[in-house]
Design a protein around this motif. Structure first.
Motif, mmCIF file in Angstrom:
data_model
loop_
_atom_site.group_PDB
_atom_site.id
_atom_site.type_symbol
_atom_site.label_atom_id
_atom_site.label_comp_id
_atom_site.label_asym_id
_atom_site.label_seq_id
_atom_site.Cartn_x
_atom_site.Cartn_y
_atom_site.Cartn_z
ATOM 1 N N LEU A 31 3.261 -13.672 13.440
ATOM 2 C CA LEU A 31 1.844 -14.001 13.252
ATOM 3 C C LEU A 31 1.384 -13.546 11.866
ATOM 4 C CD1 LEU A 31 0.183 -13.173 16.696
ATOM 5 C CD2 LEU A 31 0.863 -15.397 15.759
ATOM 6 N N SER A 32 1.768 -12.337 11.511
ATOM 7 C CA SER A 32 1.424 -11.845 10.176
ATOM 8 C C SER A 32 2.303 -10.654 9.819
ATOM 9 C CB SER A 32 -0.051 -11.452 10.095
ATOM 10 O OG SER A 32 -0.336 -10.395 11.002
ATOM 11 N N ILE A 33 2.390 -10.421 8.506
ATOM 12 C CA ILE A 33 3.107 -9.266 7.963
ATOM 13 C C ILE A 33 2.145 -8.535 7.048
ATOM 14 C CG2 ILE A 33 5.037 -8.488 6.547
ATOM 15 C CD1 ILE A 33 6.538 -11.023 7.348
ATOM 16 N N ASN A 34 1.964 -7.254 7.228
ATOM 17 C CA ASN A 34 1.014 -6.568 6.359
ATOM 18 C C ASN A 34 1.687 -5.738 5.272
ATOM 19 O OD1 ASN A 34 1.911 -4.363 7.783
ATOM 20 N ND2 ASN A 34 -0.113 -3.502 8.139
ATOM 21 N N ARG A 35 2.991 -5.507 5.377
ATOM 22 C CA ARG A 35 3.689 -4.713 4.376
ATOM 23 C C ARG A 35 5.176 -4.983 4.459
ATOM 24 N NH1 ARG A 35 6.409 0.132 4.971
ATOM 25 N NH2 ARG A 35 6.498 1.556 3.176
ATOM 26 N N MET A 36 5.831 -5.083 3.314
ATOM 27 C CA MET A 36 7.278 -5.161 3.253
ATOM 28 C C MET A 36 7.759 -4.114 2.251
ATOM 29 S SD MET A 36 8.047 -9.264 3.535
ATOM 30 C CE MET A 36 9.721 -9.081 4.203
ATOM 31 N N ALA A 37 8.941 -3.593 2.509
ATOM 32 C CA ALA A 37 9.407 -2.489 1.671
ATOM 33 C C ALA A 37 10.927 -2.482 1.590
ATOM 34 C CB ALA A 37 8.912 -1.157 2.232
ATOM 35 N N TRP A 38 11.408 -1.822 0.563
ATOM 36 C CA TRP A 38 12.833 -1.564 0.389
ATOM 37 C C TRP A 38 13.066 -0.060 0.482
ATOM 38 C CZ3 TRP A 38 16.501 -5.229 0.322
ATOM 39 C CH2 TRP A 38 16.110 -6.534 0.019
ATOM 40 N N ALA A 74 10.522 1.044 -2.806
ATOM 41 C CA ALA A 74 9.320 0.331 -3.235
ATOM 42 C C ALA A 74 8.726 -0.392 -2.044
ATOM 43 C CB ALA A 74 9.637 -0.670 -4.344
ATOM 44 N N SER A 75 7.421 -0.605 -2.094
ATOM 45 C CA SER A 75 6.751 -1.332 -1.030
ATOM 46 C C SER A 75 5.675 -2.224 -1.630
ATOM 47 C CB SER A 75 6.134 -0.383 -0.008
ATOM 48 O OG SER A 75 5.083 0.377 -0.590
ATOM 49 N N ILE A 76 5.290 -3.256 -0.860
ATOM 50 C CA ILE A 76 4.242 -4.165 -1.297
ATOM 51 C C ILE A 76 3.455 -4.612 -0.070
ATOM 52 C CG2 ILE A 76 5.781 -6.182 -1.195
ATOM 53 C CD1 ILE A 76 4.232 -7.258 -3.672
ATOM 54 N N THR A 77 2.134 -4.610 -0.191
ATOM 55 C CA THR A 77 1.300 -5.066 0.913
ATOM 56 C C THR A 77 1.051 -6.567 0.796
ATOM 57 O OG1 THR A 77 -0.794 -4.760 -0.246
ATOM 58 C CG2 THR A 77 0.136 -2.831 0.891
ATOM 59 N N TYR A 120 17.944 -1.222 2.452
ATOM 60 C CA TYR A 120 17.407 -1.794 3.683
ATOM 61 C C TYR A 120 16.021 -2.374 3.434
ATOM 62 C CZ TYR A 120 20.994 1.007 6.038
ATOM 63 O OH TYR A 120 22.174 1.564 6.451
ATOM 64 N N CYS A 121 15.796 -3.517 4.034
ATOM 65 C CA CYS A 121 14.472 -4.116 3.999
ATOM 66 C C CYS A 121 13.728 -3.751 5.283
ATOM 67 C CB CYS A 121 14.594 -5.632 3.889
ATOM 68 S SG CYS A 121 13.022 -6.515 3.857
ATOM 69 N N ASN A 122 12.449 -3.486 5.140
ATOM 70 C CA ASN A 122 11.600 -3.154 6.279
ATOM 71 C C ASN A 122 10.332 -3.984 6.191
ATOM 72 O OD1 ASN A 122 8.992 -1.326 6.836
ATOM 73 N ND2 ASN A 122 10.525 -0.947 8.435
ATOM 74 N N ALA A 123 9.923 -4.516 7.330
ATOM 75 C CA ALA A 123 8.683 -5.299 7.357
ATOM 76 C C ALA A 123 7.854 -4.880 8.562
ATOM 77 C CB ALA A 123 9.003 -6.789 7.424
ATOM 78 N N ASP A 124 6.572 -4.689 8.349
ATOM 79 C CA ASP A 124 5.636 -4.409 9.452
ATOM 80 C C ASP A 124 5.071 -5.746 9.925
ATOM 81 O OD1 ASP A 124 4.386 -1.382 7.885
ATOM 82 O OD2 ASP A 124 6.074 -1.712 9.243
ATOM 83 N N ILE A 125 5.489 -6.154 11.119
ATOM 84 C CA ILE A 125 5.263 -7.523 11.584
ATOM 85 C C ILE A 125 4.447 -7.519 12.875
ATOM 86 C CG2 ILE A 125 6.382 -9.625 12.421
ATOM 87 C CD1 ILE A 125 8.772 -8.927 10.641
ATOM 88 N N ARG A 126 3.487 -8.431 12.924
ATOM 89 C CA ARG A 126 2.736 -8.633 14.169
ATOM 90 C C ARG A 126 3.198 -9.950 14.787
ATOM 91 N NH1 ARG A 126 -2.695 -10.449 15.738
ATOM 92 N NH2 ARG A 126 -3.047 -11.188 13.598
ATOM 93 N N THR A 127 3.607 -9.855 16.017
ATOM 94 C CA THR A 127 4.066 -11.063 16.720
ATOM 95 C C THR A 127 2.995 -11.533 17.693
ATOM 96 O OG1 THR A 127 5.219 -9.687 18.347
ATOM 97 C CG2 THR A 127 6.491 -10.481 16.468
ATOM 98 N N THR A 128 3.036 -11.098 18.929
ATOM 99 C CA THR A 128 2.069 -11.581 19.907
ATOM 100 C C THR A 128 0.944 -10.597 20.176
ATOM 101 O OG1 THR A 128 3.413 -10.704 21.701
ATOM 102 C CG2 THR A 128 3.779 -13.006 21.063
ATOM 103 N N GLY A 129 1.175 -9.326 19.901
ATOM 104 C CA GLY A 129 0.175 -8.320 20.199
ATOM 105 C C GLY A 129 -0.703 -7.989 19.016
ATOM 106 N N ARG A 130 -1.487 -6.918 19.142
ATOM 107 C CA ARG A 130 -2.349 -6.496 18.048
ATOM 108 C C ARG A 130 -1.615 -5.610 17.057
ATOM 109 N NH1 ARG A 130 -8.335 -4.756 20.259
ATOM 110 N NH2 ARG A 130 -8.996 -6.817 20.922
ATOM 111 N N ALA A 131 -0.606 -4.894 17.531
ATOM 112 C CA ALA A 131 0.033 -3.883 16.700
ATOM 113 C C ALA A 131 1.097 -4.484 15.785
ATOM 114 C CB ALA A 131 0.666 -2.824 17.590
#
Length: 120
Positions: free
Chosen positions: A29-36, A49-52, A94-105
């Motif tokens: 649904l959305s990604i608010n931050r991705m990082a290495w 490094a990270s990027i919003t 490693y790549c990391n992404a903060d991802i929202r799928t079906t819920g709020r979090a």
């Protein structure tokens, strides 16, 4: 199901450059931050490094002025351009992404990692 896949690692001589890519896919649904992050042999994983999604960036002091993080929000992809590489940059990235799928979090999703080796 959501996944994050890195690419672009390899062997490079000191002073050289590499570009890493990371693409997130699945029911996003959305990604608010991705990082290495990176993990050198025998050391803890550290933020590189990270990027919003708004474009704000953050870098580890050790890579400032040498690495550049960027993203293509439409493609859910983040890049890490690494220049003036040093043997100390060797590790699994490693790549990391903060991802929202079906819920709020937003849930952190990790990739499998890509190995970067810098020879002296």
């Amino acid at each position: 199901q959501v996944q994050v896949v890195e690419s672009g690692g390899g062997l490079v001589q000191a002073g050289g450059s590499l570009r890493l890519s990371c693409a997130a896919s699945g029911s996003i649904l959305s990604i608010n931050r991705m990082a290495w992050y990176r993990q050198a042999p025998g050391k803890q994983r550290e933020l590189v490094a990270s990027i919003t999604n708004g474009g704000s960036t953050n870098y580890a002091d050790s890579v400032k002025a040498r690495f550049t993080i960027s993203s293509d929000n439409a493609k859910n992809t983040v890049y890490l351009q690494m220049s003036s590489l040093e043997p100390g940059d060797t590790g699994v990235y490693y790549c990391n992404a903060d991802i929202r799928t079906t819920g709020r979090a937003y849930v952190p999703v990790w990739g499998q990692g890509t190995l970067v080796t810098v020879s002296s």
